[in-house]
Design a protein around this motif. Structure first.
Motif, PDB file in Angstrom:
ATOM      1  N   LYS A 123      38.595  40.294  40.726  1.00 27.27           N
ATOM      2  CA  LYS A 123      38.832  41.692  41.054  1.00 27.27           C
ATOM      3  C   LYS A 123      39.976  42.231  40.201  1.00 27.27           C
ATOM      4  O   LYS A 123      41.022  41.587  40.054  1.00 27.27           O
ATOM      5  CB  LYS A 123      39.170  41.851  42.536  1.00 27.27           C
ATOM      6  CG  LYS A 123      38.002  41.522  43.463  1.00 27.27           C
ATOM      7  CD  LYS A 123      38.378  41.746  44.917  1.00 27.27           C
ATOM      8  CE  LYS A 123      37.182  41.442  45.831  1.00 27.27           C
ATOM      9  NZ  LYS A 123      37.518  41.646  47.260  1.00 27.27           N
ATOM     10  N   PRO A 180      39.203  49.104  36.539  1.00 27.46           N
ATOM     11  CA  PRO A 180      39.220  48.629  37.924  1.00 27.46           C
ATOM     12  C   PRO A 180      37.811  48.292  38.411  1.00 27.46           C
ATOM     13  O   PRO A 180      36.824  48.897  37.989  1.00 27.46           O
ATOM     14  CB  PRO A 180      39.804  49.823  38.690  1.00 27.46           C
ATOM     15  CG  PRO A 180      39.430  51.019  37.858  1.00 27.46           C
ATOM     16  CD  PRO A 180      39.471  50.559  36.437  1.00 27.46           C
ATOM     17  N   GLY A 181      37.752  47.306  39.304  1.00 35.48           N
ATOM     18  CA  GLY A 181      36.465  46.943  39.889  1.00 35.48           C
ATOM     19  C   GLY A 181      36.258  45.445  39.905  1.00 35.48           C
ATOM     20  O   GLY A 181      37.200  44.659  39.762  1.00 35.48           O
ATOM     21  N   ILE A 182      34.999  45.052  40.085  1.00 42.40           N
ATOM     22  CA  ILE A 182      34.634  43.642  40.116  1.00 42.40           C
ATOM     23  C   ILE A 182      34.133  43.234  38.735  1.00 42.40           C
ATOM     24  O   ILE A 182      33.217  43.845  38.184  1.00 42.40           O
ATOM     25  CB  ILE A 182      33.552  43.377  41.182  1.00 42.40           C
ATOM     26  CG1 ILE A 182      34.105  43.691  42.571  1.00 42.40           C
ATOM     27  CG2 ILE A 182      33.076  41.936  41.115  1.00 42.40           C
ATOM     28  CD1 ILE A 182      33.100  43.489  43.681  1.00 42.40           C
ATOM     29  N   LEU A 216      31.785  44.445  33.740  1.00 37.70           N
ATOM     30  CA  LEU A 216      32.181  45.183  34.943  1.00 37.70           C
ATOM     31  C   LEU A 216      30.914  45.519  35.721  1.00 37.70           C
ATOM     32  O   LEU A 216      30.105  46.347  35.291  1.00 37.70           O
ATOM     33  CB  LEU A 216      32.932  46.461  34.564  1.00 37.70           C
ATOM     34  CG  LEU A 216      33.485  47.293  35.726  1.00 37.70           C
ATOM     35  CD1 LEU A 216      34.611  46.544  36.435  1.00 37.70           C
ATOM     36  CD2 LEU A 216      33.988  48.649  35.222  1.00 37.70           C
ATOM     37  N   ASP A 258      30.838  46.414  39.072  1.00 39.84           N
ATOM     38  CA  ASP A 258      31.042  47.453  40.080  1.00 39.84           C
ATOM     39  C   ASP A 258      32.439  48.014  39.909  1.00 39.84           C
ATOM     40  O   ASP A 258      33.409  47.265  39.765  1.00 39.84           O
ATOM     41  CB  ASP A 258      30.856  46.896  41.501  1.00 39.84           C
ATOM     42  CG  ASP A 258      30.577  48.002  42.524  1.00 39.84           C
ATOM     43  OD1 ASP A 258      31.352  48.981  42.571  1.00 39.84           O
ATOM     44  OD2 ASP A 258      29.577  47.890  43.263  1.00 39.84           O
ATOM     45  N   SER A 259      32.564  49.344  39.891  1.00 36.59           N
ATOM     46  CA  SER A 259      33.868  49.976  39.682  1.00 36.59           C
ATOM     47  C   SER A 259      34.705  50.048  40.953  1.00 36.59           C
ATOM     48  O   SER A 259      35.845  50.506  40.912  1.00 36.59           O
ATOM     49  CB  SER A 259      33.676  51.393  39.120  1.00 36.59           C
ATOM     50  OG  SER A 259      32.901  52.164  40.016  1.00 36.59           O
ATOM     51  N   VAL A 260      34.155  49.579  42.074  1.00 38.30           N
ATOM     52  CA  VAL A 260      34.889  49.554  43.346  1.00 38.30           C
ATOM     53  C   VAL A 260      35.345  48.124  43.608  1.00 38.30           C
ATOM     54  O   VAL A 260      34.501  47.235  43.822  1.00 38.30           O
ATOM     55  CB  VAL A 260      34.018  50.053  44.511  1.00 38.30           C
ATOM     56  CG1 VAL A 260      34.830  50.026  45.813  1.00 38.30           C
ATOM     57  CG2 VAL A 260      33.501  51.452  44.224  1.00 38.30           C
ATOM     58  N   PRO A 261      36.644  47.846  43.595  1.00 40.05           N
ATOM     59  CA  PRO A 261      37.115  46.469  43.750  1.00 40.05           C
ATOM     60  C   PRO A 261      36.719  45.825  45.072  1.00 40.05           C
ATOM     61  O   PRO A 261      36.614  44.603  45.156  1.00 40.05           O
ATOM     62  CB  PRO A 261      38.646  46.605  43.634  1.00 40.05           C
ATOM     63  CG  PRO A 261      38.868  47.887  42.899  1.00 40.05           C
ATOM     64  CD  PRO A 261      37.750  48.790  43.308  1.00 40.05           C
ATOM     65  N   ALA A 306      33.904  46.232  46.665  1.00 37.93           N
ATOM     66  CA  ALA A 306      32.455  46.101  46.816  1.00 37.93           C
ATOM     67  C   ALA A 306      32.043  44.635  46.785  1.00 37.93           C
ATOM     68  O   ALA A 306      32.769  43.770  46.299  1.00 37.93           O
ATOM     69  CB  ALA A 306      31.739  46.880  45.713  1.00 37.93           C
TER      70      ALA A 306
END
Length: 727
Positions: free
Chosen positions: A525, A534-536, A690, A692-695, A697
Motif C-alpha cells: 500500500k 497512492p493506492g494498492i 497500480l 487500485d488508486s484507493v489504498p 481497497a
C-alpha cells in the motif's frame, strides 16, 4: 675582535637578525661603514675557537626595503644557492653571508611557528584522549563480569596500566590503545563470550538512503530484535575491530600461499588452511553446514580517496551507491567519530541486508562493526567484522569475517581500491538456477563490489560534470535539468532494487499453473508518499535462464528500436528517444527519456524514463512511465522528489558458467567487455502496477491474473525474440 665557529646549526638564531635584540641596539653600535659590516661577518663565520665572552656583540640592522625584498624572495625560494645569494646581496647592498644568515634565521623562524601550531593541535588531541581515557577507566572500574555478575579484577590489568603510561606517545592510535585496554579487561577470546543483554531500547532497522521506501517495503520489520550494543559489549567490539583491521590489511597485501592463483590465472582463491594458520584468532571456527566465500579484487576508480572514505562511512551514501547489493542498512551506534576532524579511528555498529536482484536468492543479514583507519598519508582502510558471537542468533545464515577495502591515493583524482570479501554462509536456500553463480562467489564477492563502485564513480562524475557531452541530445538544455533528471533516475533505480529480492521484509506469493516459470507476486500500500502514486501496488517478478550472453540480452532490452518486441504496454507504438545522458564509458550506461507514439490516434502519447547500466558482474534496464507535466518541471531543474514513479525493469546476471575476471581498461577503471560476453544469462523481470488508486481497497483476483498474464507474455516475447537472434 672575537670570532665564532662557522658551522652554526640552522636551528639557532644568528645575532645578525635576532629580532629581540634589534630593539635594544644602540646608535653607537650601528656602523654603516664597510668595516662594521665586515666585523659582523667575521663574528659569524670566523675560525677562532677561543672567543672572549665579555666582548659585546655588534649587530647590523637591515633596512625595511632589504627585508621586504628578502621576504618576497623567500616566498619563491626559501633555500637560495650561492649564486642567488650573491646576486641578491649585490642588489640590496649586502654581503652574501648576511643574506645567507638572514635566510637561515627566517627558515628557523618559520619552523618554530609551524612546530608551535602543531604542538597546539597535539595538546588539543591529547586533552580529548585524556577525557576518553577517563571515561573508559570509569567504565572499566564499574564493569561487572558477564559470567558471574561480580566485579572485575581490575588489579590484574597491568597491561592496561602500561598502555596508559604510554598514551602521550601514541596520540594518533586512539582505538588501538583502547582496544588493548579492553583486551586485558576481557581476559578471554571474543568467541567465548555468551549473549549480553542490552539495557537500551531496541532501534528498528531503517532504510538508509532510500526515501519513501520504508513503509511500503516493511523495512521496519527487518532485524527488529537488533539493538545498540550495551556498554559491556563495547570493549569487546573495539578489540574485534582492531584485530579485523590488521587482518584486512594483510589479506589485501599478501600473495601466495594465502592467495592462490586460479587455473585460468584470472582470479585469486583463498587457501583456507593457510588462512587458519595465519589468523588463528578471528571470530572462531566456521559453523557446521556453512560454506566459505572469499575473494579479492583491485581496480582504479575515478574518485579521490577522501570522498571514497566518506561514502563508506556514511550509511546513507553507502547504501545508495551499492543499492544493487545492499537492500537495507542502518547504523545502530557510533562508538567513535574519529579524530582530527576526519574518519580516522571512526567506529560504528551496523546492520545490513545484502541481496541479489532475484526472488530466488535469499538475502544475507549481517550485524557487524565497521572501523576506518588511516595507515599513511593517502592510504586508508575500512573493515567490517561480524558481531554474531556477541549477539548469537539461531536463524543467522551469514557470518562476515574481516572484509572491506584498502584505498590508496593516486594521481589525477583517482584511487586504487583493493577489496576483500570473506564470508561464511548457509546457501541451502538458494534456487538451483543461481547455485553456480552464488557458489562461485561472484554474486556477493569482491568483484561485484569493485565493479559496482567503479560504475557508480563514473555515474557520480557525470552528475558533477560542468560541461555537457556532445552525445547528449534532446530537450535538456541546462545543467540543473540534467542533474534533476539524473537524480530522478537514481531514485527510480533504488526503488526497483529495493523491491525485487527475497528480502525478509517481502512476502512473496508464488503463482502456479501459468505455463511459464514461477511468477511471484506481492501487494503493498502506498499512502502519503509524494514519490509514488497512492493506492494498492501489485509487484510481480520472475527469474529464468536464457542461452544468450548477458551483453546480448542487455543490448536487446535497452534498445528503443526493439522495445515493441517485448513491451506489451507500448501497444505497438513507435518508441522515440527524446533525451540521452551518458553516465559512463560504455555506451550502454545512460539515462534516457523515451516517448511512445501510440499507433491509435485516440490514445495520448506516453513518456518513459529509463536507465540502463552495465558492469562486468551485472547489468540493469529499469524504466517507469512518467507524467509529461512533471517531467517538464524536472527538465527545467525542478525538484524530482515529487514525481510519482512505479519502476519496472530487468536485472541481468551471468549464469556462472563463464565468468571472466575484472580487468583494468586504458582509463584506469574496469573494462565492461571483460565479462558477460559468453555463457548464459539469468534474467529477472519485475513489474509494479497500480491496481487500485484507493489504498484501503481490496485486491481482486482479476487484477492478479492481469499482472500475471502481463509478465508471462513479456517473458515469452523476450524468449522468442532472443531465440530467433540466437538461431
Amino acid at each position: 675582535m672575537f670570532q665564532q665557529p662557522s658551522n652554526m646549526m640552522e636551528g639557532q638564531l644568528h645575532p645578525l637578525e635576532s629580532e629581540s635584540e634589534i630593539g635594544r641596539m644602540r646608535d653607537d653600535e650601528l656602523d654603516s661603514t664597510t668595516k662594521s659590516g665586515s666585523e659582523n661577518h667575521e663574528a659569524a663565520s670566523g675560525d677562532d675557537q677561543n672567543p672572549r665572552p665579555n666582548k659585546k656583540k655588534r649587530y647590523h640592522r637591515h633596512t625595511q626595503h632589504q627585508i621586504q625584498e628578502m621576504e618576497a624572495f623567500f616566498k619563491e625560494c626559501p633555500h637560495p644557492d650561492d649564486k642567488q645569494r650573491k646576486e641578491l646581496g649585490r642588489e640590496l647592498g649586502l654581503e652574501p653571508l648576511q643574506v645567507k644568515f638572514w635566510f637561515q634565521n627566517k627558515r628557523t623562524q618559520m619552523k618554530t611557528q609551524h612546530e608551535r601550531h602543531e604542538n597546539t593541535q597535539l595538546r588539543t588531541e591529547n586533552e580529548k584522549l585524556r577525557a576518553d581515557n577517563m571515561r573508559y577507566r570509569e567504565a572499566l572500574s564499574t564493569a561487572s563480569c558477564p559470567n558471574c555478575g561480580g566485579p572485575t579484577a581490575v588489579g590484574q590489568m597491568s597491561f592496561d596500566e602500561h598502555h596508559l603510561r604510554l598514551e602521550n606517545a601514541r596520540l594518533r592510535e586512539e582505538i588501538d590503545r583502547i582496544s588493548a585496554i579492553a583486551a586485558k579487561y576481557v581476559g578471554k577470546p571474543v568467541v567465548s563470550y555468551p549473549l549480553l543483554s542490552s539495557p537500551m531500547t531496541p532501534r528498528p532497522f531503517e532504510f538508509g538512503a532510500q526515501p519513501g521506501t520504508g513503509d511500503m517495503y516493511g523495512a521496519g520489520d527487518l532485524l527488529r530484535s537488533i539493538s545498540s550494543p550495551s556498554e559491556a559489549d563495547k570493549p569487546i567490539i573495539i578489540e574485534l575491530a582492531v584485530a579485523a583491521m590488521e587482518e584486512l590489511v594483510r589479506m589485501a597485501q599478501m600473495g601466495e600461499p594465502l592467495w592462490m592463483t586460479s587455473l585460468d590465472g584470472t582470479t585469486y582463491v583463498l587457501n583456507e588452511e593457510e588462512y587458519i594458520r595465519t589468523f588463528p584468532r578471528g571470530i572462531g571456527p566456521k559453523p557446521t553446514g556453512f560454506k566459505c566465500e572469499a575473494s579479492r579484487e583491485t581496480a582504479l576508480v575515478i574518485m579521490n580517496h577522501i570522498n571514497l572514505v566518506e561514502i563508506l562511512m556514511d550509511v546513507n551514501q553507502w547504501s545508495t551507491v551499492f543499492s544493487g547489493i545492499v537492500s537495507k542498512a542502518s547504523t545502530l551506534d557510533v562508538l567513535s567519530t574519529g579524530i582530527a576532524g576526519n574518519y580516522n579511528g571512526a567506529l560504528q555498529v551496523m546492520a545490513a541486508e545484502f541481496q541479489v536482484l532475484s526472488p530466488l536468492v535469499p538475502t544475507r543479514e549481517s550485524y557487524y562493526v565497521r572501523y576506518c583507519k588511516q595507515h599513511a598519508e593517502g592510504t586508508w582502510a575500512v573493515v567490517d567484522a561480524s558481531l554474531d558471537n556477541i549477539r548469537p542468533s539461531p536463524t543467522a545464515r551469514c557470518r562476515r569475517r574481516p572484509s572491506g577495502c584498502l584505498i590508496q591515493e593516486m594521481p589525477n583524482g583517482y584511487s586504487k581500491v583493493t577489496w576483500v570479501e570473506h564470508v561464511e554462509v548457509d546457501d541451502s536456500g538458494v534456487h538451483s538456477l543461481y547455485k553456480q553463480l552464488v557458489s562461485s562467489g561472484h554474486a556477493f564477492g569482491a568483484q561485484r563490489w569493485i565493479a559496482t563502485l567503479d560504475r557508480q564513480c563514473e555515474r557520480l562524475a557525470s552528475v558533477m560534470a560542468t560541461t555537457v557531452p556532445t552525445c547528449d541530445v534532446g530537450v535538456i538544455t541546462n545543467q540543473d535539468g540534467r542533474k534533476s533528471m539524473l537524480k530522478l533516475a537514481e531514485r527510480m533505480v533504488m526503488s526497483f532494487c529495493a523491491g525485487v529480492s527475497a528480502s525478509t521484509a517481502h512476502t512473496w506469493t508464488t503463482l502456479s499453473g501459468t505455463g511459464a516459470d514461477d511468477v511471484r507476486v506481492m501487494t503493498r500500500k502506498s499512502v502519503d508518499d509524494p514519490g509514488r502514486p497512492p493506492g494498492i501496488v501489485l509487484s510481480a517478478a520472475t527469474s529464468f535462464w536464457l542461452p544468450v550472453s548477458p551483453k546480448r540480452v542487455f543490448d536487446f532490452l535497452r534498445d528503443e528500436n526493439s522495445r515493441s518486441e517485448w513491451d506489451i504496454l507500448s501497444n505497438g507504438g513507435v518508441v522515440q528517444e527524446m533525451a540521452h545522458i551518458a553516465n559512463g564509458r560504455d555506451t550502454g550506461n545512460c539515462v534516457s527519456l523515451l516517448r511512445v507514439n501510440s499507433a491509435n490516434s485516440s490514445q495520448s502519447n506516453m513518456l518513459i524514463l529509463q536507465e540502463s547500466c552495465a558492469d562486468p558482474t551485472a547489468s540493469f534496464v529499469i524504466y517507469a512511465p512518467v507524467d509529461i507535466v512533471a517531467m517538464n518541471v524536472v527538465l527545467n531543474g525542478g525538484d524530482p522528489d515529487y514525481v510519482a514513479l512505479l519502476p519496472s525493469g530487468f536485472a541481468i546476471l551471468p549464469d556462472g558458467s563463464t565468468i571472466t575476471a575484472t580487468t583494468s581498461s586504458a582509463g584506469g577503471g574496469i573494462d565492461t567487455d571483460a565479462a558477460g560476453s559468453s555463457g548464459g544469462s539469468l534474467l529477472t523481470v519485475a513489474f509494479q502496477i497500480l491496481v487500485d488508486s484507493v489504498p484501503t481497497a481490496k485486491l481482486s483476483l482479476g487484477s492478479v491474473a492481469t499482472v500475471n498474464n502481463l509478465i508471462a507474455c513479456t517473458v515469452e516475447r523476450i524468449k522468442a525474440s532472443l531465440s530467433c537472434e540466437n538461431a
